[in-house]
Scaffold this motif. Structure first.
Motif, short mmCIF file in Angstrom:
data_model
loop_
_atom_site.label_atom_id
_atom_site.label_comp_id
_atom_site.label_asym_id
_atom_site.label_seq_id
_atom_site.Cartn_x
_atom_site.Cartn_y
_atom_site.Cartn_z
N SER A 18 -30.74 -8.08 78.86
CA SER A 18 -31.10 -9.47 79.17
C SER A 18 -30.31 -10.47 78.33
O SER A 18 -30.53 -11.68 78.45
CB SER A 18 -32.60 -9.69 78.95
OG SER A 18 -32.95 -9.35 77.61
N SER A 19 -29.41 -10.00 77.49
CA SER A 19 -28.66 -10.86 76.57
C SER A 19 -27.30 -11.23 77.13
O SER A 19 -26.54 -10.35 77.57
CB SER A 19 -28.49 -10.14 75.23
OG SER A 19 -27.39 -10.64 74.50
N HIS A 20 -26.95 -12.52 77.09
CA HIS A 20 -25.63 -12.91 77.59
C HIS A 20 -24.51 -12.45 76.66
O HIS A 20 -23.44 -12.04 77.13
CB HIS A 20 -25.53 -14.41 77.87
CG HIS A 20 -26.00 -15.33 76.79
ND1 HIS A 20 -26.24 -14.94 75.50
CD2 HIS A 20 -26.27 -16.67 76.84
CE1 HIS A 20 -26.63 -15.98 74.78
NE2 HIS A 20 -26.66 -17.05 75.57
N PHE A 21 -24.72 -12.47 75.35
CA PHE A 21 -23.69 -11.97 74.45
C PHE A 21 -23.46 -10.47 74.67
O PHE A 21 -22.32 -10.00 74.64
CB PHE A 21 -24.07 -12.23 72.99
CG PHE A 21 -23.85 -13.65 72.54
CD1 PHE A 21 -22.57 -14.17 72.44
CD2 PHE A 21 -24.91 -14.48 72.23
CE1 PHE A 21 -22.36 -15.48 72.02
CE2 PHE A 21 -24.71 -15.79 71.82
CZ PHE A 21 -23.43 -16.29 71.72
N THR A 22 -24.54 -9.73 74.90
CA THR A 22 -24.40 -8.30 75.19
C THR A 22 -23.68 -8.10 76.51
O THR A 22 -22.82 -7.21 76.63
CB THR A 22 -25.78 -7.62 75.25
OG1 THR A 22 -26.46 -7.82 74.01
CG2 THR A 22 -25.64 -6.13 75.51
N ARG A 23 -24.00 -8.92 77.51
CA ARG A 23 -23.35 -8.75 78.82
C ARG A 23 -21.85 -8.98 78.73
O ARG A 23 -21.07 -8.31 79.43
CB ARG A 23 -23.98 -9.67 79.86
CG ARG A 23 -23.51 -9.32 81.27
CD ARG A 23 -24.12 -10.22 82.33
NE ARG A 23 -23.85 -9.70 83.65
CZ ARG A 23 -24.14 -10.33 84.78
NH1 ARG A 23 -24.74 -11.52 84.74
NH2 ARG A 23 -23.84 -9.80 85.95
N GLU A 115 -28.53 -21.90 73.55
CA GLU A 115 -29.54 -21.35 74.46
C GLU A 115 -30.39 -20.30 73.75
O GLU A 115 -31.62 -20.26 73.91
CB GLU A 115 -28.87 -20.73 75.69
CG GLU A 115 -29.87 -20.28 76.74
CD GLU A 115 -29.29 -19.38 77.79
OE1 GLU A 115 -30.04 -19.04 78.73
OE2 GLU A 115 -28.12 -18.98 77.67
N VAL A 116 -29.77 -19.46 72.94
CA VAL A 116 -30.52 -18.47 72.18
C VAL A 116 -31.54 -19.17 71.28
O VAL A 116 -32.70 -18.75 71.19
CB VAL A 116 -29.58 -17.59 71.34
CG1 VAL A 116 -30.38 -16.72 70.36
CG2 VAL A 116 -28.74 -16.70 72.23
N GLY A 117 -31.12 -20.24 70.62
CA GLY A 117 -32.03 -20.97 69.75
C GLY A 117 -33.23 -21.51 70.50
O GLY A 117 -34.37 -21.44 70.01
N CYS A 170 -21.24 -15.37 82.01
CA CYS A 170 -22.47 -14.87 81.40
C CYS A 170 -23.40 -16.01 81.00
O CYS A 170 -24.62 -15.90 81.13
CB CYS A 170 -22.13 -13.99 80.19
SG CYS A 170 -21.33 -12.42 80.63
N LEU A 171 -22.83 -17.11 80.54
CA LEU A 171 -23.64 -18.27 80.15
C LEU A 171 -24.36 -18.87 81.35
O LEU A 171 -25.59 -19.04 81.32
CB LEU A 171 -22.75 -19.33 79.51
CG LEU A 171 -23.36 -20.74 79.38
CD1 LEU A 171 -24.56 -20.72 78.44
CD2 LEU A 171 -22.31 -21.74 78.94
#
Length: 211
Positions: A18-23, A115-117, A170-171
């Motif tokens: 579910s993580s964009h950085f991971t994707r 967005e993570v924040g 991804c963002l």
């Protein structure tokens, strides 16, 4: 627990589906033809660095390889490129030597972190800081809507892949997935995402919440 580093059968991405950085890293793995497994970070509130692949910043993703552990999406993508047996013509952030391109890359990564924040803050307390974060995200997305098309058009035409395009895809798709910000006001960005979604790497890494 995963095998010792020297005994890994294949690289391990430590992150979440579910993580964009991971994707970003998972898309690169597919594009580079590097077979990786996913080790899910179960508790995002954990203060144990071991849960994040050893990252002392308590952030994901990480990449566990026989050579060691790599922290952060860009570091991981570079290592996946080095491991690849494919001749993938990749445009990296340092190749973006025009203000428009460099600013687009900076703002995409900024928006991802912002967005993570906001996600981690949840409903929040309505603080001035949280309000500023949301305004920052909205402003950034408006800038990207107006400028990303020009930036992407300025990328080398003979590229196979660029970090900018992967991160942007991804963002934008993550904003909709997590319902952080409606994406209807961004037709240009949505059009780009529809085109990028046709890539096999995008289809193989769709967002989902890990069981």
């Amino acid at each position: 627990m995963s095998d010792a580093l020297g005994e890994l059968a294949k690289p391990v991405i430590v992150g979440r589906s579910s993580s964009h950085f991971t994707r970003v890293t998972r898309i690169f793995a597919v594009e580079m033809g590097v077979d990786c497994s996913l080790e899910v970070v179960r508790d995002l509130m954990s203060s144990n660095a071991a849960d994040y692949g050893g990252n002392p910043a308590l952030k994901m993703p990480a990449l566990r390889t026989p050579r060691g552990v790599w922290f952060g999406a860009l570091n991981i993508c570079r290592e996946l490129s080095r491991q690849s047996k494919r001749a993938v013509r990749t445009v990296w952030p340092e190749d973006l030597d025009q203000p428009l391109l460099a600013n687009a890359q900076e703002l995409v990564v900024h928006a991802m972190a912002t967005e993570v924040g906001l996600i981690m803050a949840g409903a929040g307390d309505g603080s001035a800081h949280q309000a500023k974060q949301r305004t920052s995200l909205v402003n950034t997305m408006s800038w990207l809507e107006d400028n990303a098309g020009h930036a992407l058009a300025a990328l080398p035409s003979d590229r196979d892949l660029s970090y900018l395009e992967v991160a942007l895809f991804c963002l934008v798709t993550h904003l909709e997935f997590r319902r952080v910000l409606p994406t209807e006001p961004y037709p240009a960005l949505n059009g780009f995402c529809r085109e990028f979604a046709a890539r096999a790497s995008a289809g193989e890494t769709t967002y989902r919440f890990d069981p």
